[in-house]
Design a protein around this motif. Structure first.
Motif, PDB file in Angstrom:
ATOM      1  N   ASP A  45     -17.378 -34.996  -1.828  1.00  0.00           N
ATOM      2  CA  ASP A  45     -17.767 -36.388  -1.583  1.00  0.00           C
ATOM      3  C   ASP A  45     -17.632 -36.678  -0.090  1.00  0.00           C
ATOM      4  N   GLY A  46     -18.736 -36.949   0.575  1.00  0.00           N
ATOM      5  CA  GLY A  46     -18.706 -37.307   1.979  1.00  0.00           C
ATOM      6  C   GLY A  46     -19.011 -36.177   2.937  1.00  0.00           C
ATOM      7  N   ASN A  47     -18.900 -34.927   2.475  1.00  0.00           N
ATOM      8  CA  ASN A  47     -19.284 -33.757   3.269  1.00  0.00           C
ATOM      9  C   ASN A  47     -18.422 -33.551   4.513  1.00  0.00           C
ATOM     10  N   ALA A  48     -17.259 -34.239   4.598  1.00  0.00           N
ATOM     11  CA  ALA A  48     -16.381 -34.080   5.753  1.00  0.00           C
ATOM     12  C   ALA A  48     -15.681 -32.724   5.691  1.00  0.00           C
ATOM     13  N   VAL A  49     -15.031 -32.350   6.803  1.00  0.00           N
ATOM     14  CA  VAL A  49     -14.325 -31.077   6.905  1.00  0.00           C
ATOM     15  C   VAL A  49     -12.869 -31.355   7.249  1.00  0.00           C
ATOM     16  N   THR A  50     -11.952 -30.725   6.525  1.00  0.00           N
ATOM     17  CA  THR A  50     -10.531 -30.827   6.817  1.00  0.00           C
ATOM     18  C   THR A  50     -10.164 -29.670   7.735  1.00  0.00           C
TER      19      THR A  50
END
Length: 431
Positions: A45-50
């Motif tokens: 969800d959101g396609n962000a990267v940690t």
């Protein structure tokens, strides 16, 4: 990476650990696909990267492809892709490596690893067994209250490689756990009184991620044909603690009038990716080389999100629910690419990908907001490279990009459900 043309960086969280990277001026990380050893590590969800998932001491190489890559990698490869390759097993039977660093504010970062290759003396295949392990820990108290982090990770790989680049089989497991706090903002007066303090002792997140991957490939017909299969499973669990309040502008005693409102967001996701691909390469004459690739990709994921109010800063998972939502995105894609090489100087190529995407979402608090959507999208790329001199390449290309709506865009935690959202598209030209 910061020297890459078109790269931008910004820290929207403010903890100094989650700086966001993007390309081509897009002010969001969701426009870039990140691949670690071939596994897409963007959030469901959101396609962000940690980014704590990616320790620098474990990276062999970084490759950045600028511009739309959707004809190769599908949705979200809108501004480009980043390929991170972790270290390869040593050619020696045994190789030990590692390091330790100390820093201010009781910081320590260390890693220890071992890798190697062993000749196969037990079978008639004549290949070699490979192994690799690297584990590390990064801790720091930070220079402000509630500014600490604790990050633990390991990367474990093993495989068998056939002789003469004939193929092989590889498995791997990556795992990271982190707890990162966010000290948050201060009023100007509070900053002058004690810039090391924090109004938000509960802001931060806890993150748990595991990736399991398996891949195999085999060459045929004098290495002209390479058939490969790649499968990965990724499991995430994240707790976000977020505090908001009205801070008195001219009162330095933040502990007197402080009335925080803290929310707890719990996110759990699973993602599966399966890719089949066949590559064919041959020299038809002494001046023409052809390479063809065709394949299929299947992605399936589940995402569960729970948001709870924690007034007065009392955080507990048993508190009443504000949002509870489950979602099941899926996609299937067919892709093809053709590359020619003429006299080793003229290299034209063309490719195409066709994606079928589905999203089903259930709102457990407001069932009338349940939804089911389906999108179909084709994207193409084409271009040519001219090697006019050993030191000079001229190239031009055109590619299309797209990004289907993610879960929180179409079904946010609160507010209106936007069922009619369509994929974002782009046309990318480069010379």
């Amino acid at each position: 990476v910061k020297d890459t043309e078109g790269a931008i960086f910004f820290d929207s969280v403010g903890n100094g650990r989650d700086e966001t990277f993007s390309l081509r001026g897009f002010p969001e990380s969701r426009a870039v696909v990140f691949l670690v050893d071939g596994v897409r590590v963007n959030e469901v969800d959101g396609n962000a990267v940690t980014y704590p998932l990616l320790p620098m001491n474990d990276i062999e190489s970084i490759q950045i492809d600028r511009g739309a890559q959707s004809p190769v990698y599908g949705s979200d490869a809108f501004a480009g892709t980043v390929h991170l390759t972790t270290r390869k097993p040593s050619e020696k039977p045994l190789s030990i490596f590692g390091g330790t660093e100390w820093s201010s504010f009781h910081g320590i970062r260390f890693n220890q690893g071992v890798s190697g290759s062993l000749a196969d003396r037990w079978t008639s295949l004549g290949g070699k067994f490979t192994y690799y392990f690297n584990g590390g820990r990064d801790v720091n108290n930070g220079f402000r209250t509630n500014g600490e982090w604790r990050i633990t990770n390991f990367n474990m790989k093993a495989g068998y490689e056939l002789p003469d680049d004939g193929g092989g089989f590889r498995v791997g497991v990556k795992h990271v756990e982190d707890a990162i706090s966010n000290p948050g903002e201060l009023t100007f007066q509070q900053f002058k009184d004690n810039f090391r303090n924090s109004n938000k002792p509960l802001d931060g997140r806890k993150y748990n991620n595991t990736i399991v991957q398996m891949e195999a490939n085999k060459t045929f017909w004098d290495n002209r044909i390479n058939a490969s299969i790649f499968n990965s499973w990724r499991i995430n669990k994240t707790h976000f603690f977020t505090t908001s309040a009205n801070y008195p502008s001219y009162t330095p005693a933040w502990t007197v009038l402080y009335d925080p409102d803290t929310s707890l967001v719990t996110s759990k996701s699973r993602a599966t990716d399966l890719i089949w691909q066949i590559d064919y390469k041959d020299a038809w004459t002494n001046w023409l080389v052809n390479q063809s690739s065709v394949g299929m990709e299947f992605q399936r994921a589940t995402d569960y999100a729970l948001q709870q109010h924690a007034p007065k800063g009392t955080v507990a998972e048993s508190l009443p629910r504000r949002t509870e939502r489950g979602a099941w995105p899926e996609s299937t894609a067919l892709f093809w690419r053709e590359t020619f090489e003429l006299w080793e100087r003229v290299i034209p190529y063309v490719g195409m990908r066709h994606d079928f995407s589905w999203l089903n979402a259930d709102n457990y608090i407001t069932p009338t907001d349940n939804l089911s959507r389906h999108w179909t999208k084709s994207s193409v790329l084409t271009g040519i490279t001219l090697k006019v001199h050993k030191n000079v390449d001229l190239f031009g290309n055109y590619s299309q990009g797209f990004r289907v709506p993610d879960i929180s865009e179409i079904s946010p935690y609160s507010g209106t459900v936007y069922e009619d959202l369509q994929p974002v598209t782009s046309d990318n030209y480069e010379a």
